[in-house]
Write an enzyme that holds these catalytic residues in place. Structure first.
Site, PDB file in Angstrom:
ATOM      1  CE  LYS A 113      -4.229  -2.012   1.743  1.00 50.51           C
ATOM      2  NZ  LYS A 113      -3.750  -3.411   1.946  1.00 50.51           N
TER       3      LYS A 113
HETATM    4  C1  PLP Z   1      -4.384  -4.479   1.370  1.00 45.83           C
HETATM    5  C2  PLP Z   1      -3.647  -5.754   1.362  1.00 45.83           C
HETATM    6  C3  PLP Z   1      -4.019  -6.833   0.510  1.00 45.83           C
HETATM    7  C4  PLP Z   1      -5.244  -6.778  -0.366  1.00 45.83           C
HETATM    8  O1  PLP Z   1      -5.100  -5.880  -1.437  1.00 45.83           O
HETATM    9  P1  PLP Z   1      -6.383  -5.392  -2.250  1.00 45.83           P
HETATM   10  O2  PLP Z   1      -5.874  -4.399  -3.230  1.00 45.83           O
HETATM   11  O3  PLP Z   1      -7.321  -4.793  -1.243  1.00 45.83           O
HETATM   12  O4  PLP Z   1      -6.967  -6.599  -2.902  1.00 45.83           O
HETATM   13  C5  PLP Z   1      -3.240  -7.979   0.528  1.00 45.83           C
HETATM   14  N1  PLP Z   1      -2.167  -8.094   1.340  1.00 45.83           N
HETATM   15  C6  PLP Z   1      -1.782  -7.099   2.169  1.00 45.83           C
HETATM   16  C7  PLP Z   1      -0.610  -7.313   3.047  1.00 45.83           C
HETATM   17  C8  PLP Z   1      -2.496  -5.898   2.207  1.00 45.83           C
HETATM   18  O5  PLP Z   1      -2.105  -4.914   3.048  1.00 45.83           O
END
Ligand code: PLP
Length: 441
Positions: A113
């Site tokens: 993210k």
């Molecule tokens: C947010 C997140 C996901 C999921 O990603 P999306 O884009 O919401 O599908 C998977 N793994 C981790 C570690 C995350 O922080």
């Protein structure tokens, strides 16, 4: 490039508008009018480009109506400060030499993210340059999103960040990451649940008195400026393997399906992606949809891969738009597999024993999706199978320790943050208290 709302294809706005608004006024998500095709020249020479050059080619068609080439390059320079290398797994039983973990955790908060968070912050700051009052970002977080967003905005002029998190309901690591940033980032520890935090933020946005007092935005997770930069590590991975492999299958651990949607954008832009696998835990709404053609959201259930505990994936509207609401078309590009809690632990152990690699629970769910896919497809030597490792294992140290018997080592930047004093304002879950705090500061 113009952007339309998934609730009303006739509602078109600029990139600048979509970024500043986040969610369309009709509740829809912004989508690019079309997915641009890259020239074969660019596509074939990714292996010889720097990450920044690739990022420029990937983002340029989406932003060129709203900024100059130079301005985009400057934003990339500031936002893209981490790499995303693909690590090849060496199988001691020598079956396959073409499985990789694409490590997306080399940013400040150790999860993918960071890419979206940093870019969204830079784009927003760029579009706010002419504004004459500061902007306050209000975010409610259940853990990870808040720190990625806050880190992205840290130190940006004219922008303040207020993160609301539920007291006692985030992990120690997450709390330290939220409360030790300082500068223009303030953490508010709410005596309530995540839902209470979200309700407070909603009330703030619906409060005309507060809105008259200052500029507020949510820097929402569905912001298109967070989605598009997630294309970049798919480019990076292809650049790394394209001289050796004809094709790639990407396996994306998915919750709200933003990461997967970005990967599908790159497929339609022309990257040599054979197929995409969406790996989910017991929250299996999308695999069920691909089986039955019926979309049936459910309340989420708690699992060891908790960043994917989502019962109604917010980007499903974008997937529907991308595939013209047609499940048949979606099946051509995407397969989805669900993993039990037990198998998540089994996979972490297996990955460690077979390859000496420590995966986090989300990457382990991805690995299991590949195993399930391999039961009905012959894996090709000409294809690279690249699993997105979405978080550093130390971020989910308890789960990893439970699976392997040893806790993963904390990386230096996490160690440093664990030692800093926590700075947070403890607040009762009451909107009037929050409002007076916001209006005073
Ligand atoms: C947010 C997140 C996901 C999921 O990603 P999306 O884009 O919401 O599908 C998977 N793994 C981790 C570690 C995350 O922080």
């Amino acid at each position: 490039m113009k952007y339309y709302s998934t609730n009303n294809p006739a509602h078109h706005v600029s990139f600048a508008h979509a970024v500043q608004e986040g969610l369309a006024p009709d509740g829809g998500l912004y989508m690019p009018e079309f997915i641009p095709k890259l020239s074969s020249n660019v596509l074939e020479s990714l292996h010889s480009m720097t990450f920044h050059e690739m990022a420029f080619h990937a983002l340029h068609p989406y932003t060129s109506d709203d900024m100059s080439d130079h301005e985009l390059r400057e934003i990339i320079k500031k936002a893209l400060v981490m790499d995303a290398p693909s690590i090849r797994l060496h199988d001691t039983q020598s079956q396959h030499k073409n499985i990789f973990f694409l490590e997306q955790f080399h940013g400040p908060t150790l999860a993918f993210k960071d890419f979206g968070g940093r870019f969204m912050a830079q784009f927003l700051a760029f579009f706010r340059q002419q504004a004459n009052k500061p902007l306050t970002i209000l975010v409610a977080t259940s853990g990870d999103t808040g720190s990625a967003v806050a880190q992205g905005f840290y130190g940006l002029e004219g922008i303040n960040v207020c993160i609301l998190y539920p007291s006692g309901k985030v992990s120690k690591v997450q709390e330290q990451q939220l409360t030790t940033i300082g500068g223009n980032v303030r953490a508010i520890e709410v005596q309530g649940t995540f839902d209470d935090c979200q309700a407070l933020v909603k009330q703030a946005f619906n409060d005309p008195i507060l809105r008259a007092h200052g500029d507020y935005t949510s820097a929402n997770s569905i912001n298109i400026a967070r989605l598009l930069p997630q294309m970049l590590y798919y480019f990076r991975a292809i650049g790394q393997v394209q001289q050796e492999f004809k094709n790639v299958v990407f396996i994306t651990p998915s919750g709200n399906f933003g990461n997967l949607t970005a990967g599908l954008f790159t497929k339609f832009m022309g990257l040599p992606i054979e197929h995409c696998l969406a790996a989910v835990n017991r929250n299996d709404i999308v695999p069920q949809y691909l089986l039955s053609g019926k979309y049936e959201p459910k309340p989420s259930v708690q699992t060891p891969s908790n960043a994917m505990d989502v019962g109604n994936p917010s980007n499903f509207a974008r997937l529907m738009a991308l595939f013209d609401n047609d499940v048949q078309t979606m099946r051509k590009h995407v397969s989805s597999y669900s993993t039990s809690d037990e198998d998540t632990f089994v996979m972490m152990k297996e990955i460690h024993e077979r390859y000496g690699y420590v995966a986090d629970p989300h990457g382990a769910v991805g690995f299991h999706a590949l195993q399930q896919y391999a039961q009905s497809h012959i894996l090709s030597d000409e294809t690279a199978y690249i699993i997105l490792e979405t978080a550093h294992p130390a971020k989910f140290g308890d789960v990893v320790e439970q699976a392997l018997g040893v806790a993963p080592e904390l990386p230096e930047r996490l160690k440093a943050c664990m030692e800093k004093p926590k700075q947070a304002l403890l607040l009762e879950s009451s909107y009037t208290t929050l409002r007076s705090y916001l209006m005073q500061s």
